[in-house]
Design a protein around this motif. Structure first.
Motif, mmCIF file in Angstrom:
data_model
loop_
_atom_site.group_PDB
_atom_site.id
_atom_site.type_symbol
_atom_site.label_atom_id
_atom_site.label_comp_id
_atom_site.label_asym_id
_atom_site.label_seq_id
_atom_site.Cartn_x
_atom_site.Cartn_y
_atom_site.Cartn_z
ATOM 1 N N ILE A 1 0.806 -1.224 0.000
ATOM 2 C CA ILE A 1 0.000 0.000 0.000
ATOM 3 C C ILE A 1 0.839 1.274 0.000
ATOM 4 O O ILE A 1 0.287 2.363 -0.109
ATOM 5 N N GLY A 2 2.157 1.144 0.100
ATOM 6 C CA GLY A 2 3.006 2.345 0.143
ATOM 7 C C GLY A 2 2.756 3.253 -1.056
ATOM 8 O O GLY A 2 2.485 4.449 -0.908
ATOM 9 N N GLY A 3 2.821 2.684 -2.238
ATOM 10 C CA GLY A 3 2.599 3.468 -3.451
ATOM 11 C C GLY A 3 1.190 4.005 -3.522
ATOM 12 O O GLY A 3 0.954 5.125 -3.971
ATOM 13 N N ARG A 4 0.243 3.198 -3.047
ATOM 14 C CA ARG A 4 -1.162 3.626 -3.092
ATOM 15 C C ARG A 4 -1.396 4.844 -2.202
ATOM 16 O O ARG A 4 -2.185 5.730 -2.542
ATOM 17 N N ILE A 5 -0.706 4.876 -1.030
ATOM 18 C CA ILE A 5 -0.861 6.037 -0.136
ATOM 19 C C ILE A 5 -0.433 7.292 -0.882
ATOM 20 O O ILE A 5 -1.145 8.310 -0.884
ATOM 21 N N VAL A 6 0.736 7.236 -1.519
ATOM 22 C CA VAL A 6 1.247 8.408 -2.240
ATOM 23 C C VAL A 6 0.254 8.810 -3.330
ATOM 24 O O VAL A 6 -0.096 9.984 -3.460
ATOM 25 N N ASN A 7 -0.215 7.819 -4.101
ATOM 26 C CA ASN A 7 -1.130 8.123 -5.211
ATOM 27 C C ASN A 7 -2.390 8.825 -4.725
ATOM 28 O O ASN A 7 -2.833 9.808 -5.307
ATOM 29 N N THR A 8 -2.983 8.279 -3.640
ATOM 30 C CA THR A 8 -4.216 8.875 -3.136
ATOM 31 C C THR A 8 -3.949 10.254 -2.541
ATOM 32 O O THR A 8 -4.718 11.195 -2.742
ATOM 33 N N LEU A 9 -2.820 10.385 -1.821
ATOM 34 C CA LEU A 9 -2.491 11.666 -1.202
ATOM 35 C C LEU A 9 -2.328 12.752 -2.271
ATOM 36 O O LEU A 9 -2.818 13.873 -2.108
ATOM 37 N N VAL A 10 -1.673 12.403 -3.358
ATOM 38 C CA VAL A 10 -1.498 13.360 -4.451
ATOM 39 C C VAL A 10 -2.859 13.819 -4.977
ATOM 40 O O VAL A 10 -3.109 15.008 -5.152
ATOM 41 N N GLY B 1 5.024 1.785 -8.618
ATOM 42 C CA GLY B 1 6.324 2.317 -8.243
ATOM 43 C C GLY B 1 6.685 3.599 -8.957
ATOM 44 O O GLY B 1 7.734 4.178 -8.726
ATOM 45 N N VAL B 2 5.792 4.058 -9.831
ATOM 46 C CA VAL B 2 6.040 5.313 -10.534
ATOM 47 C C VAL B 2 5.175 6.389 -9.894
ATOM 48 O O VAL B 2 3.999 6.156 -9.633
ATOM 49 N N ALA B 3 5.756 7.556 -9.614
ATOM 50 C CA ALA B 3 4.987 8.615 -8.961
ATOM 51 C C ALA B 3 3.976 9.203 -9.942
ATOM 52 O O ALA B 3 4.294 9.383 -11.113
ATOM 53 N N PRO B 4 2.756 9.476 -9.458
ATOM 54 C CA PRO B 4 1.715 9.936 -10.379
ATOM 55 C C PRO B 4 2.050 11.262 -11.054
ATOM 56 O O PRO B 4 1.606 11.503 -12.175
ATOM 57 N N TRP B 5 2.843 12.128 -10.392
ATOM 58 C CA TRP B 5 3.093 13.433 -10.995
ATOM 59 C C TRP B 5 4.038 13.342 -12.212
ATOM 60 O O TRP B 5 4.209 14.307 -12.927
ATOM 61 N N THR B 6 4.635 12.170 -12.431
ATOM 62 C CA THR B 6 5.434 12.032 -13.642
ATOM 63 C C THR B 6 4.554 11.833 -14.870
ATOM 64 O O THR B 6 5.021 11.890 -15.989
ATOM 65 N N HIS B 7 3.268 11.564 -14.637
ATOM 66 C CA HIS B 7 2.314 11.454 -15.747
ATOM 67 C C HIS B 7 1.163 12.419 -15.496
ATOM 68 O O HIS B 7 0.047 11.992 -15.226
ATOM 69 N N PRO B 8 1.421 13.736 -15.578
ATOM 70 C CA PRO B 8 0.388 14.704 -15.167
ATOM 71 C C PRO B 8 -0.929 14.534 -15.925
ATOM 72 O O PRO B 8 -1.993 14.755 -15.352
ATOM 73 N N SER B 9 -0.863 14.134 -17.189
ATOM 74 C CA SER B 9 -2.111 14.063 -17.961
ATOM 75 C C SER B 9 -3.067 13.025 -17.369
ATOM 76 O O SER B 9 -4.286 13.143 -17.489
ATOM 77 N N LEU B 10 -2.507 12.005 -16.694
ATOM 78 C CA LEU B 10 -3.355 10.977 -16.088
ATOM 79 C C LEU B 10 -4.113 11.520 -14.882
ATOM 80 O O LEU B 10 -5.089 10.930 -14.445
#
Lengths: 342, 523
Positions: free
Chosen positions: A116-125, A197-206
C-alpha cells in the motif's frame, strides 16, 4: 468544539514543557485531541477486526473461490494462521504494529507496507491536488460573488453550484470521460493507469480528469460558504466603518472582510478534505486509479484483514488529523476564542 | 447502492452511443471509416515488435503467477503466456499436445507414459525434462498444499511415478483413468514448472517471461527469445493491467489506452463498434448452471427438478443476457466434447407440464430461495429472469444476492438452490469433479448408483467409441434425473483495437483464445 475554550486541566500539560506558567490553550487542545485521536484509532482497529470476523467467508475461501476443496481450504488456513484463536490473531497484529510492522497481506503474501506504500502516495497526491485547487477556486469565486452580490453572474454561479452539489461524483466522472476522453474529444486519458512504483506526478495528464472530477464536486461547498460568510462580513458595522473612512473596496474586502469570513470557511474546507478521503474511492474506481480506495475495495473482497486494518487506520488517522488541523486553524483565525476564559 | 451505481455507469456508457450516433463530431466518422478488416482476417504478414496493452477484469490482490493456483481470468491471462501445459485446447476445443510429444495408456488405463518434446527450455535456460513433469505432478498432489488440480488428478499415484529416460515418465494410477489425457487439457492441470520452482523468480516454457508483477495492479512480460515455436511470439512486450470492472475497460479501449479487453457484456458492443473498435464473439463451452440439491426438499423429488427445468425459457434468457449470442443448453455439460449427445431432445419451456408435475409432487405454488452472486457472465441477471419465468407456473423464487466471497464462503456446496460457473472441459473429467458422490464440487449432491457404476466402467475403457457410448448413457441420466439446469453456454465477448491482428474466436471459454498472445501482432 465545546472543549476548545475550556480551561486547561493541569494534568494534561506536559510538566517539563512549561512548569511555571499555564500552557497556551491551543497547545493544550492539541495534546488533548491527539490523545483522544490515538484512543479513537485503537477503538477503530478493534471494530474493524471484529467486523471482518463477522463477514461470511475468510481470506482462504476468498482466494480459493470455486476450487476450495476441504483439503485445500485447510492447508491455506494453516498457512495464513487463520486457524488460531481470534484474540491471538488480533494480539499478533497489535504487537506487530508497535514494532512498526503492519503485517503481511494474506491474499498476496507481500508485506502490507510494500503493497500500500505506493497507493498512499497516489491517493495523497489526488486528495491534496483536488483539495488545494478546489479551495482556491471556491474561495476566489465566493469572494467575487459576495462582492458582486445579486449581479447576473452571481446568480448563475449560485444556481450552478446548487445543481452541481446534486450530482454524485460518478456522474461527474463519467460525463467528463465521455466528453474529454472516450467519445466526443480525445484530449485526456480515460483511465489513470501507470506502472507500480512510478509517482503519479510524472504522468500529469493521467491526473487531469480524476482531479477535475473531485474539484467540481467540492468547489460548490466552499463557494457557497465563502459567499455567505463574506456577505455577513460585508454587512457588518466594522466594514461599514471602514468604508466610511474612505478605504478602497479592494482593501475593505481583503483586509477587513476576508479575515472574518475565513473561519467558517475553514470548517468547510476541512469537511471537504474529509469528504475527499472517502469520495476518492468512487473516483479511483471509475478511472482505475491505483489508490487506497481501490486497495480497500480489493482487500475487503479478499478478506485480507491486515490490509483492511492498515488502510482503515490510515484513513481514520487522516480524519483525526484533519479535524484537529481544522479546529486549530479556525481557532487561530478567531483571536477572541483563543484566550482562556477567566 | 452498488447496483444502482453500476446500472447508472452502464447507462452512461450506453448514453455515449447516443452521443456518437448523433454525429456530434466528425472524429467518430473518421475512426469508423478506418475499420475495414474483419476479426478473422489473418491474411496480412505478421509483424515483429511492439507492446500489447491488455485491460483485464477479474483480478485482485490475490492475483498469482503460480500456474497451479490460477483461478481468475486475470490469473489465466498471465500464466497462459508464461507457462505451457503438456496438453492444451485448440480453438475448436479439442485436446492437443503442447509440451507433450506423446501420451499413451496401457490396456487397462491404469498406467500412462508421457514423453515431452525435445529442445524446449525454461526461461532460465534449463531444458525441459522428465524430472520437471514428475516435480509438477508431485507439487499438484502435495498432500500438505494440494493445488487446484489435485482433486481432478487424485487417481495418480504420485509416489509411483518413474523416469524412464530424460524425456519420458511413467505415471501409474491408483484406479483406471481413461480420461487422463482429456483431464490434462483443463487449464492449470498440466502447466509444467521446473524442478525447484520458486514463485519469487518464476520461470516457465511459455512465449513470454515475467518482467514485473504487482498483484491487483499491473504486470509486464517480455518476449522469450529462446521460445521453442520458431518465429513466435511476435510481440516484444505485454503489459497486463487489472481493471475493477467493464466501465474502465471500455473507456480505456475507446480512448486508445488498451489494445485488448476481456469479458465484456453484450450491451457495450454497439458503443465499442461505433468508435471504430472491434468485438470478438466466441461460442464458449463454459457453463453457469443453476444447482438444485437432489438430497434436500423440495428438490429431492425428481418431478420438482423437472418442473424447474421446464419453466426456463432458454432462448429468452439468452436474448436478455447476451442479445441472442451463446449456445443453447440442454442440462448436460461438455458441449464440444465428441461424447456430448446432440441426440437428446432439446428441452423447451413447457409451463403446463411444469404445473402438472408440481401438482403431482404436491408442491403447487412452490416458494424457494435462489442464492445468486456476481460470479460468472450474467449469473445475477439469469437468476432474475428465471424468477420471472417461474412465476408463470405459479412458483415464487426469492432471489437472494450475496457477495462472491460469501457465496464461496462456508455455505459453498451447501446451498439448496444456487448457481456456479465452470470452464469448458470434456465430459468425463467434469463428471469426476461435479456429479459423483466423490466429486469435490458436487453442488447438487448428486448420487445415482447406476450413474456411478457407469462412470467406473467408462473410466476403465480405453476404446473411445465404447467410452462414448457409456458416457451418453450417463448423459441420459443427467438429462432426466440430474440436479443441474444448464440453460445456455455463455458466449465470450472481448474487445480489441483495429491495430491488433491474429485474434481468433475459440470455444474453450476463456477470453481472447485463452489469452494466446503469442500469435498477436500490432500495426
Amino acid at each position: 468544539m465545546a472543549d476548545v475554550t475550556a480551561p486547561a486541566p493541569a494534568a494534561s500539560v506536559p510538566p517539563a514543557a512549561a512548569p511555571e506558567r499555564k500552557a497556551h490553550p491551543m497547545w493544550d487542545m492539541l495534546f488533548k485531541r491527539l490523545g483522544f485521536g490515538v484512543i479513537t484509532l485503537f477503538c477503530v482497529s478493534i471494530l474493524v477486526f471484529a467486523a471482518t470476523q463477522v463477514l461470511p467467508g475468510n481470506a482462504a475461501s476468498a482466494v480459493l473461490q470455486n476450487t476450495a476443496t476441504p483439503a485445500r481450504l485447510h492447508a491455506l488456513e494453516v498457512q495464513m494462521h487463520l486457524n488460531r484463536p481470534v484474540v491471538a490473531q488480533y494480539w499478533t497484529w497489535l504487537t506487530g504494529l508497535f514494532h512498526g510492522n503492519l503485517g503481511t497481506s494474506l491474499a498476496s503474501n507481500v508485506p502490507v507496507t510494500t503493497l500500500i506504500g505506493g497507493r498512499i502516495v497516489n491517493t495523497l497526491v489526488l486528495v491534496l491536488l483536488a483539495g488545494v485547487i478546489g479551495t482556491v477556486i471556491g474561495v476566489a469565486l465566493g469572494m467575487w460573488a459576495a462582492a458582486h452580490r445579486d449581479s447576473v453572474l452571481d446568480h448563475v454561479l449560485s444556481v450552478t453550484a446548487l445543481a452541481v452539489t446534486a450530482l454524485p461524483e460518478f456522474v461527474v466522472a463519467m460525463a467528463l470521460v465521455i466528453l474529454f476522453a472516450a467519445v466526443v474529444f480525445h484530449f485526456f486519458p480515460a483511465v489513470s493507469v501507470f506502472p507500480p512504483g512510478v509517482a503519479p506526478w510524472t504522468h500529469p495528464s493521467l491526473l487531469v480528469l480524476p482531479v477535475l472530477t473531485l474539484v467540481i464536486v467540492i468547489v460548490p461547498y466552499t463557494f457557497r460558504m465563502m459567499r455567505a460568510a463574506m456577505i455577513d462580513a460585508l454587512e457588518s458595522d466594522y466594514v461599514e466603518m471602514a468604508r466610511l473612512k474612505g478605504m478602497s473596496p479592494r482593501r475593505v474586502l481583503i483586509f477587513h472582510a476576508l479575515p472574518n469570513a475565513i473561519a467558517p470557511t475553514i470548517q468547510v474546507v476541512g469537511l471537504n478534505f474529509l469528504y475527499l478521503a472517502g469520495g476518492v474511492v468512487v473516483v479511483e474506481y471509475v478511472f482505475n486509479y491505483p489508490g487506497l480506495g481501490q486497495g480497500l475495495v480489493n482487500a475487503v473482497s479478499d478478506r485480507d484483514i491486515p490490509v483492511i486494518q492498515a488502510i482503515v487506520l490510515i484513513l481514520a488517522a487522516f480524519y483525526v488529523l484533519v479535524n484537529i488541523a481544522t479546529d486549530m486553524v479556525s481557532l487561530a483565525a478567531s483571536p477572541r476564542r483563543r484566550l482562556p476564559r477567566s | 447502492m452498488d447496483l444502482s451505481r453500476r446500472d447508472l455507469l452502464k447507462t452512461a456508457v450506453a448514453g455515449s452511443l447516443a452521443v456518437s450516433a448523433g454525429g456530434l463530431l466528425s472524429a467518430c466518422g473518421i475512426s469508423a471509416a478506418q475499420t475495414t478488416s474483419s476479426p478473422l482476417q489473418l491474411s496480412g504478414t505478421p509483424k515483429r515488435g511492439g507492446t500489447l496493452r491488455a485491460a483485464i477484469t477479474g483480478g485482485s490482490t490475490a492475483d498469482t503467477l503460480d500456474p497451479l493456483a490460477a483461478i481468475t481470468n486475470a490469473d489465466f491471462s498471465r500464466v497462459d503466456n508464461v507457462y505451457e501445459s503438456l496438453v492444451g485446447l485448440t480453438p475448436t476445443a479439442q485436446a492437443q499436445n503442447v509440451l507433450a510429444d506423446e501420451i499413451t495408456p496401457n490396456a487397462a488405463a491404469t498406467e500412462w507414459t508421457i514423453r515431452v518434446k525435445q529442445g524446449i527450455t525454461f526461461h532460465n535456460g534449463k531444458d525441459l525434462t522428465a524430472d520437471d513433469v514428475i516435480f509438477t505432478f508431485q507439487t499438484i498432489l502435495n498432500p500438505k498444499a494440494p493445488a487446484a488440480a489435485a482433486a481432478g488428478l487424485a487417481s495418480i499415484d504420485a509416489k509411483g511415478m518413474k523416469k524412464l529416460d530424460a524425456r519420458t515418465v511413467r505415471v501409474p494410477c491408483k484406479t483406471p483413468f481413461a480420461s487422463f489425457y482429456e483431464a490434462l487439457a483443463i487449464p492449470g492441470y498440466s502447466a509444467v514448472i521446473p524442478v525447484g520452482y520458486n514463485l519469487k523468480a518464476p520461470v516457465g516454457t511459455g512465449p513470454f517471461k515475467v518482467q514485473s508483477f504487482t498483484p491487483g495492479t499491473q504486470s509486464t512480460f517480455a518476449r522469450y527469445d529462446g521460445y521453442w515455436q520458431s518465429g513466435l511470439p511476435y510481440l516484444d512486450q505485454v503489459v497486463i493491467t487489472d481493471y475493477s470492472d467493464a466501465t474502465g475497460q471500455v473507456n480505456a479501449l475507446l480512448a486508445g489506452q488498451a489494445d485488448v479487453v476481456n469479458l465484456l457484456s453484450a450491451d457495450v458492443i454497439a458503443v465499442v463498434e461505433s468508435q471504430g473498435k472491434k468485438i470478438l464473439i466466441s461460442e464458449g463451452g463454459g457453463w453457469n448452471p443453476f444447482t438444485m440439491r437432489v438430497d434436500s426438499p423440495p428438490f429431492n423429488d425428481p418431478r420438482v427438478r423437472q418442473a424447474m427445468r421446464l419453466v426456463v425459457d432458454r432462448e429468452q434468457m439468452m436474448e436478455i443476457l447476451f442479445s441472442g449470442s451463446g449456445t443453447l443448453g440442454n442440462d448436460v455439460f461438455g458441449v464440444w466434447a465428441p461424447e456430448y449427445d446432440h441426440g437428446l431432445p432439446q428441452r423447451h419451456q413447457d409451463i403446463e407440464q411444469a404445473k402438472s408435475l408440481l401438482k403431482a409432487a404436491g408442491h403447487e405454488g412452490l416458494a424457494v430461495q435462489l442464492v445468486t452472486s456476481d460470479i460468472g457472465q450474467g449469473t445475477v441477471q439469469a437468476a432474475e429472469v428465471l424468477a420471472q419465468q417461474a412465476a408463470a407456473a405459479g412458483m415464487h423464487i426469492n432471489v437472494r444476492q450475496v457477495t462472491a466471497t460469501e457465496f464461496y464462503g462456508p455455505s459453498y456446496l451447501k446451498w439448496v438452490f444456487a448457481q456456479d460457473y465452470w470452464y469448458y472441459n470434456f465430459y468425463l473429467p467434469q463428471v469426476s469433479l461435479a456429479t459423483l458422490p466423490t466429486a469435490p464440487f458436487n453442488e447438487t449432491h448428486f448420487n445415482n448408483p447406476t450413474y456411478n457404476k457407469l462412470y467406473q466402467e467408462a473410466i476403465a475403457t480405453i476404446d473411445p467409441a465404447k467410452r462414448q457410448e457409456i458416457a451418453r448413457e450417463m448423459q441420459r441420466i443427467d438429462f432426466t434425473d440430474g440436479g443441474l439446469i444448464i440453460p445456455f453456454f455463455p458466449p465470450v465477448i472481448d474487445g480489441y483495437g483495429a491495430n491488433v491482428h491474429g485474434l481468433v474466436p475459440s470455444k474453450g471459454g476463456l477470453s481472447l483464445n485463452a489469452y494466446d498472445f503469442k500469435h498477436l501482432w500490432l500495426t
